[in-house]
Scaffold this active site. Structure first.
Site, PDB file in Angstrom:
ATOM      1  N   HIS A 224      37.662  41.072  50.734  1.00  7.40           N
ATOM      2  CA  HIS A 224      38.865  40.943  49.888  1.00  7.40           C
ATOM      3  C   HIS A 224      39.043  42.195  49.014  1.00  7.40           C
ATOM      4  CE1 HIS A 224      41.777  38.569  47.402  1.00  7.40           C
ATOM      5  NE2 HIS A 224      41.362  39.406  46.463  1.00  7.40           N
ATOM      6  N   GLU A 225      37.979  42.571  48.326  1.00  7.44           N
ATOM      7  CA  GLU A 225      38.096  43.729  47.424  1.00  7.44           C
ATOM      8  C   GLU A 225      38.367  44.998  48.220  1.00  7.44           C
ATOM      9  OE1 GLU A 225      38.448  42.770  44.502  1.00  7.44           O
ATOM     10  OE2 GLU A 225      37.573  40.790  44.836  1.00  7.44           O
TER      11      GLU A 225
HETATM   12  N1  0A1 Z   1      41.897  41.333  41.253  1.00 12.81           N
HETATM   13  C1  0A1 Z   1      40.642  40.665  41.403  1.00 12.81           C
HETATM   14  C2  0A1 Z   1      40.423  39.518  40.524  1.00 12.81           C
HETATM   15  C3  0A1 Z   1      40.320  39.743  39.057  1.00 12.81           C
HETATM   16  C4  0A1 Z   1      41.367  39.409  38.259  1.00 12.81           C
HETATM   17  C5  0A1 Z   1      41.277  39.466  36.896  1.00 12.81           C
HETATM   18  C6  0A1 Z   1      40.081  39.856  36.365  1.00 12.81           C
HETATM   19  O1  0A1 Z   1      39.931  39.858  35.029  1.00 12.81           O
HETATM   20  C7  0A1 Z   1      40.888  39.274  34.278  1.00 12.81           C
HETATM   21  C8  0A1 Z   1      39.014  40.207  37.160  1.00 12.81           C
HETATM   22  C9  0A1 Z   1      39.151  40.171  38.505  1.00 12.81           C
HETATM   23  C10 0A1 Z   1      40.583  40.055  42.777  1.00 12.81           C
HETATM   24  O2  0A1 Z   1      41.576  39.519  43.249  1.00 12.81           O
HETATM   25  O3  0A1 Z   1      39.541  40.078  43.373  1.00 12.81           O
HETATM   26 ZN    ZN Z   2      42.333  39.991  44.867  1.00  8.17          ZN
END
Ligand code: 0A1
Ligand code: ZN
Length: 884
Positions: free
Chosen positions: A302-303
Site C-alpha cells: 500500500h505505502e
Molecule cells: N496515508 C497513510 C495513512 C496515514 C494517515 C494519517 C496519519 O496520521 C494522521 C498517518 C498515516 C496511509 O494511507 O497509509
Molecule cells: Zn494510504
C-alpha cells in the site's frame, strides 16, 4: 486544545492558494532540550491572484524566534502570530521568507509533527502535522522541492534521514554530524519526513524494468534487525507487481523504510522515506501471526503504491483523500489477491467493509467517500474513505473492464503527474480513456449511506422465462435526507439442478460472446428495473452480487435450501461464502427467538449438514472452509438487528448456542480435521500453511467451546507451539472457553516468555481484553496500570482498550454501564495526550442507537465528554455529531 467551538471546513469554500512555494530549504538542529528549525521558503504570488493578499502561514505549538524576508528580519509590527497562523500583510510578489522556530519534540505526545519515540526522532505530517514543525502553507496543493539539512550529535543519532537523495554529509567543527537530503520531486508538506536515531538497517536492491538499480533499506532498532526479511520481500514483490499490472516504475535510486514503535496509524508513504508502525513491518514467527504476515505484505505494498497514487499525483485538498486512499487500497487488494487466494482476500475485505464501514455509514459520523465538510480532518481517515472508496474504484474497474481501466489509469498518471488533483479528475481520465459515461456513477462519491438492493423474482414455466426485479433505495444520513439512485453493477448467474445455467437476456444481441455463458453484470441504475432471462428450463436459484460487485446490502428472500445449494455448488467463491453467512445469520436469529420464548436452542440440521460437508470435502481450500465455517461476529449481528433492536446478551447466547451445537454435533469431523491439518516442519507464512492453521485453529475453537475435555488439546497446543499463530489461538481458546484454572498459568507463561517483545505483549493484552468472563473490566483496569501498558503508545491503547470496547460486546455493553465508563475515562485522559487516538477509540460509544436498553447509559458518557473543558477538536467532532 479548544478555546472556542471548533468550526467546520467546507469543500465548497475551496480556493486555490494565493502563494506558491517553489523551493523549501529546511535546517534542523536537533538538541537535547529543544530543536531549532530554520526554513527558507522561495515564495511566489500566484498569477491568478488579484491585488496583494496577505501571506497566511499555518503553524502550531511552536515558538517563533525570527522571521525575515530576503534576509531582512521583520519588525514585530510587520507580522502577526496567533495560535495557528503567522500572518504577514506585506509580501513581495517573489521573495525568500525565512522563519526560525523552536519546538520540543520530546514533549510532543500527539505523534503529529516531529516527535520522539524511544530514543529516536521521527515525523508524521499527514494530514496537518507539518505545521507543528515550521510555519508553512500546509495544504496539499502547494507542492515544493525540498532540501533538508539535519544537524545532531552523531553518538545519539548516527542515522539522519529525510526524503530523496543524500546530497552531503560532514562532521562540523563542534563535533555535530550534518547531512543534507534533496528530493527532486515537488511534493506537498504532508509527504515530508525526517528520522534521527541509533538505527541499523538491512539492505537489498531492486532493478526496475527500465534498468534503474534502487537501493532498498529497512531501518530498525538493532534488536529488530532479524525481523525485516518478510517486509523486504514484500517490497520487492510490490515493486515488480506495480510495473507489471499498472506500468508504474520507481523513480529514485533509494527507497527507505523506518520502523517506529509509537505511531498513530499503520504506516505513512512519505516520499522515499516510508515510516511504519513496528506492528506493520516487523515479522517473526514468535511475534507475528499469520494474519500479521499478510497484513505486513499488504501495508508495505500500500505505502509503496502511494509513490504514484498519492505522491506523483496527489490530492488538491483533504476532501479528495479517497482519490489517493480508495485507489491505493484497490491497488493493494489486487496485489494481495494476486499473491494469494483471490476469493479469500475478497471475503476478508468484504467482512471488514460490512462490519466497519456499513456501521459507520449507518451512524452519526456517516459521510460520503468525498466528504463535503469536516471539523478535524484526522477523523476522516475512515473505512468509508479507504474501504468504500476502494469499492467505488473496483466498480469502475467492473464497468470498464480490465483493459479500459488500465488505459484510464495510464491516462490519469500521465495527465496529472506532478499535480494535486481531485476525484473528478480521476473520473474524467477514466471516462476519456474508455468512452464510458460515469455521470450518474459520480453519486457514489457524493452520497453517504449504504444503498439497499431489493431483488424479487418470477419464474414462468410455460414461457420458460425467469424475471429478476430490482429496486434500490438508500436510507437518509446526516445532512442528506433524500438520495438519488446510484449505478449498481450486479454480477450474477443462475444456479440450476446441474450447475450454473447458460444465460440469455431478453433484448441482448445473441453473439458468440454472450450466447451461452453463465455470468452477467447487470447494471441497475433506476429506482426499479426488471431483467428477463429466456429459455430457462427450470426455476433457478439466483446467484447475486458475485464477488461483491457493489457495496450494497442485498435483500433477496433466500430459502435455506437455496442457500445450501449456492454454498456447495455456485461458481462464485464469494457467493458460496456469503450464502454460508446468510444461512448462519438465519439460524442464529431463529435460535435467538427460541431462547427468548423460553425454548431450548435447536440448531437447524441443514446448517449442521452444510458444515459437515465443508469439513469433509478434502478438495476444498482449507482457508476458504475456515472462512465459511466462521460464524458472523456479534458486532455484525447487532448491526443487522437494526436501531434500538440489538440485544447483546441474547445475540451472544444465541451465537454461542449455535457454536456449541456445531462443536458437539460435528466433534468427529472437527477432531479429524484438527489432527490431519497439523503442520509439520518449519514455520512459513505460506498460503498452504496459513490455510491449514486457520482451519485447524477454528476446529479447536469449536471443539473446546462445546466440550471442556477438548481444552486439553488447547493446553497441549499452547505448550508445543513453535509460532505465535498456534500459541495465541490456543491461548485464546483457553481464555475464552476455559475456567481460571485453565488460563491463569498459560497467560502468565506467555507474558514471562515474551515480555521483551512489545508486539507479542500487545496480543497478550488483547487476549485478556476479549475474555467473556465478568472479571474482564477489573482486569482491563488493572492492566492499564501494568508496566507493559502505556497510554502514550497507540498500539497498547488499541490492543487493550480498543480490544475491549471493539471486540468484547458482551462486557462492553454490560447492563451496569461499567464498560462505557471505562472507555469514557480512557478517552478523557487520552484527549489531552493524543487527541487523534482518543477520537478513534470513541467509535463504539457512538453506536448507541443500536443497543436496546443501553442508549441512555451510552449517551450519558458521551455527554460527560461533551462537557469537558479543553476538549480537542478531534473528540469534540465525534462527540457532538454522535449526540445530534
Ligand atoms: N496515508 C497513510 C495513512 C496515514 C494517515 C494519517 C496519519 O496520521 C494522521 C498517518 C498515516 C496511509 O494511507 O497509509
Ligand atoms: Zn494510504
Amino acid at each position: 486544545m479548544r478555546d472556542a467551538t471548533p468550526g467546520a471546513i467546507y469543500l465548497a469554500d475551496y480556493r486555490a492558494p494565493d502563494f506558491l512555494i517553489n523551493r523549501t530549504e529546511l535546517h534542523f538542529h536537533l538538541g537535547e532540550e529543544e530543536t531549532i528549525v530554520t526554513s527558507r521558503l522561495h515564495l511566489l504570488r500566484s498569477c491568478e491572484v488579484d491585488g496583494t493578499p496577505p501571506l497566511v502561514l499555518n503553524g502550531q505549538d511552536m515558538e517563533l524566534l525570527q522571521v525575515s524576508i530576503d534576509n531582512e528580519p521583520l519588525a514585530p509590527e510587520a507580522f502577526e502570530v496567533n495560535d495557528d497562523t503567522l500572518v504577514i500583510a506585506d509580501v513581495p510578489e517573489q521573495c525568500v521568507l525565512s522563519c526560525r522556530t523552536r519546538i520540543r519534540p520530546q514533549d510532543n505526545t500527539s505523534l503529529e509533527g516531529l516527535y520522539r519515540s524511544h530514543s529516536m526522532y521521527c515525523t508524521q505530517c499527514e494530514a496537518e502535522g507539518f505545521r507543528k514543525i515550521t510555519y508553512y502553507l500546509d495544504r496539499p496543493d502547494v507542492m515544493s522541492v525540498f532540501t533538508v539539512t539535519i544537524e545532531a550529535d552523531p553518538d545519539q543519532f548516527p542515522v539522519l534521514l529525510s526524503n530523496g537523495n543524500l546530497f552531503a554529509s560532514t562532521t562540523l567543527d563542534n563535533g555535530l554530524q550534518q547531512v543534507t537530503w534533496h528530493d527532486p520531486f515537488p511534493k506537498p508538506s504532508y509527504l515530508f519526513a525526517l528520522v534521527a536515531g541509533d538505527l541499523e538497517h538491512v539492505e537489498d536492491t531492486f532493478t526496475t524494468a527500465g534498468g534503474r538499480e534502487v537501493t532498498l533499506r529497512i531501518y530498525v532498532e538493532p534488536k529488530d534487525l532479524g525481523k525485516c526479511a518478510h517486509a523486504m520481500d514484500s517490497l520487492k514483490r510490490s515493486m515488480r507487481w506495480d510495473e507489471e499490472v499498472f506500468g508504474r516504475e520507481y523513480d529514485l535510486d533509494i527507497f527507505n523504510v523506518v520502523a517506529v514503535d509509537d505511531f498513530n496509524m499503520g504506516a505513512m508513504e512519505n516520499k522515499s522515506l516510508n515510516i511504519f508502525n513496528t506492528s506493520c513491518v516487523l515479522c517473526d514467527p514468535d511475534i507475528t501471526t499469520d494474519q500479521g504476515y499478510q497484513r505486513v505484505e499488504s501495508i508495505v505494498a500500500h505505502e509503496y503504491f502511494h509513490n504514484w497514487s498519492g505522491n506523483r499525483v496527489t490530492c488538491r485538498d483533504w476532501f479528495q483523500l479517497s482519490l489517493k486512499e480508495g485507489f491505493t487500497v484497490f491497488r493493494d487488494a489486487e496485489f494481495s489477491a494476486d499473491m494469494g487466494s483471490r476469493t479469500v482476500k475478497r471475503v476478508e475485505d468484504v467482512s471488514l467493509l460490512r462490519t466497519a464501514q456499513f456501521t459507520e455509514d449507518a451512524g452519526p459520523m456517516a459521510h460520503p467517500v468525498r466528504p463535503d465538510s469536516y471539523i478535524e480532518i484526522n477523523n476522516f481517515y475512515t473505512a468509508t474513505v479507504y474501504e468504500k472508496g476502494a469499492e467505488v474504484v473496483r466498480m469502475i474497474h467492473t464497468l470498464l473492464g480490465p483493459e479500459r481501466f488500465r488505459s484510464g489509469s495510464d491516462l490519469y498518471f500521465q495527465r496529472h503527474d506532478g499535480q494535486a488533483v481531485t476525484c473528478e479528475d480521476f473520473l474524467c481520465a477514466m471516462e476519456d480513456a474508455s468512452g464510458v459515461d460515469l455521470t450518474q456513477f459520480r453519486r457514489w462519491y457524493a452520497q453517504a449511506g449504504t444503498p439497499q438492493l431489493r431483488v424479487r423474482d418470477r419464474y414462468d414455466a410455460d414461457a420458460r422465462t425467469y424475471t429478476l426485479e430490482f429496486s434500490q433505495s438508500c436510507p437518509p444520513t446526516p445532512g442528506q435526507p433524500q438520495k438519488q439512485p446510484v449505478v449498481i453493477p450486479c454480477a450474477m448467474g443462475l444456479l440450476g439442478d446441474a450447475g450454473n445455467l447458460p444465460l440469455r437476456l431478453r433484448g441482448e444481441p445473441v453473439d458468440a460472446e454472450t450466447a451461452d455463458n453463465t455470468h452477467r453484470v447487470l447494471i441497475i441504475d433506476q429506482p426499479s428495473q426488471e431483467f428477463v432471462f429466456e429459455n430457462v428450463a427450470e426455476r433457478p436459484v439466483p446467484s447475486l452480487l458475485r464477488g461483491f460487485s457493489a457495496p450494497v446490502r442485498l435483500d433477496y428472500p433466500y430459502s435455506r435450501e437455496a442457500l445450501c445449494q449456492l454454498m456447495s455448488r455456485d461458481d462464485d467463491g464469494f457467493v458460496r461464502w456469503d450464502s454460508a453467512q446468510t444461512l448462519a445469520v438465519q439460524v442464529i436469529s431463529e435460535v435467538q427467538e427460541q431462547l427468548a420464548t423460553g425454548q431450548a436452542a435447536s440448531v437447524d440440521d441443514m446448517l449442521l449438514a452444510a458444515c459437515a460437508q465443508l469439513l469433509e470435502d478434502a478438495t476444498l481450500d482449507p482457508a476458504m472452509v475456515a472462512e465459511m465455517l466462521t460464524l458472523p461476529s456479534e458486532n455484525y449481528l447487532a448491526e443487522l438487528a437494526g436501531e434500538g433492536a440489538a440485544d447483546v446478551e441474547a445475540i451472544h447466547a444465541a451465537r454461542r448456542a449455535v457454536q456449541q451445537a456445531i462443536g458437539r454435533e460435528l466433534a468427529g469431523p472437527l477432531l479429524a480435521r484438527y489432527r490431519e491439518l497439523e503442520v509439520t516442519g518449519d514455520y512459513a507464512p505460506s498460503g498452504e500453511q496459513i490455510a491449514a492453521r486457520s482451519l485447524r485453529n477454528l476446529c479447536l475453537g469449536y471443539l473446546a467451546g462445546a466440550d471442556a475435555q477438548h481444552l486439553a488439546l488447547a493446553a497441549g497446543q499452547f505448550a508445543a507451539a513453535d509460532n505465535l499463530t498456534d500459541r495465541l489461538a490456543a491461548l485464546r481458546v483457553l481464555a475464552c472457553h476455559g475456567s481460571e484454572a485453565d488460563w491463569q498459568q498459560p497467560l502468565s507463561r506467555f507474558y514471562s516468555d515474551w515480555q521483551h517483545e512489545a508486539l507479542a505483549v500487545n496480543h497478550w493484552l488483547t487476549t485478556q481484553a476479549m475474555m467473556p468472563d465478568a472479571g474482564v473490566i477489573a482486569r482491563v483496569r488493572e492492566l492499564m496500570q501494568h508496566p507493559a501498558f502505556d497510554l502514550r503508545n497507540p498500539n497498547k491503547v488499541r490492543s487493550l482498550v480498543g480490544g475491549f470496547a471493539g471486540h468484547n460486546p458482551l462486557n462492553f455493553h454490560r447492563a451496569d454501564g461499567e464498560g462505557y465508563r471505562l472507555l469514557r475515562e480512557a478517552v478523557a485522559e487520552l484527549n489531552g495526550i493524543n487527541p487523534q487516538i482518543a477520537a478513534r477509540l470513541l467509535a463504539p460509544l457512538t453506536r448507541w442507537r443500536y443497543y436496546r436498553g443501553r442508549a441512555d447509559l451510552m449517551r450519558a458518557e458521551l455527554e460527560k465528554l461533551a462537557g469537558m473543558e479543553d476538549l480537542s477538536p478531534d473528540v469534540y467532532e465525534v462527540v457532538t455529531k454522535s449526540l445530534q
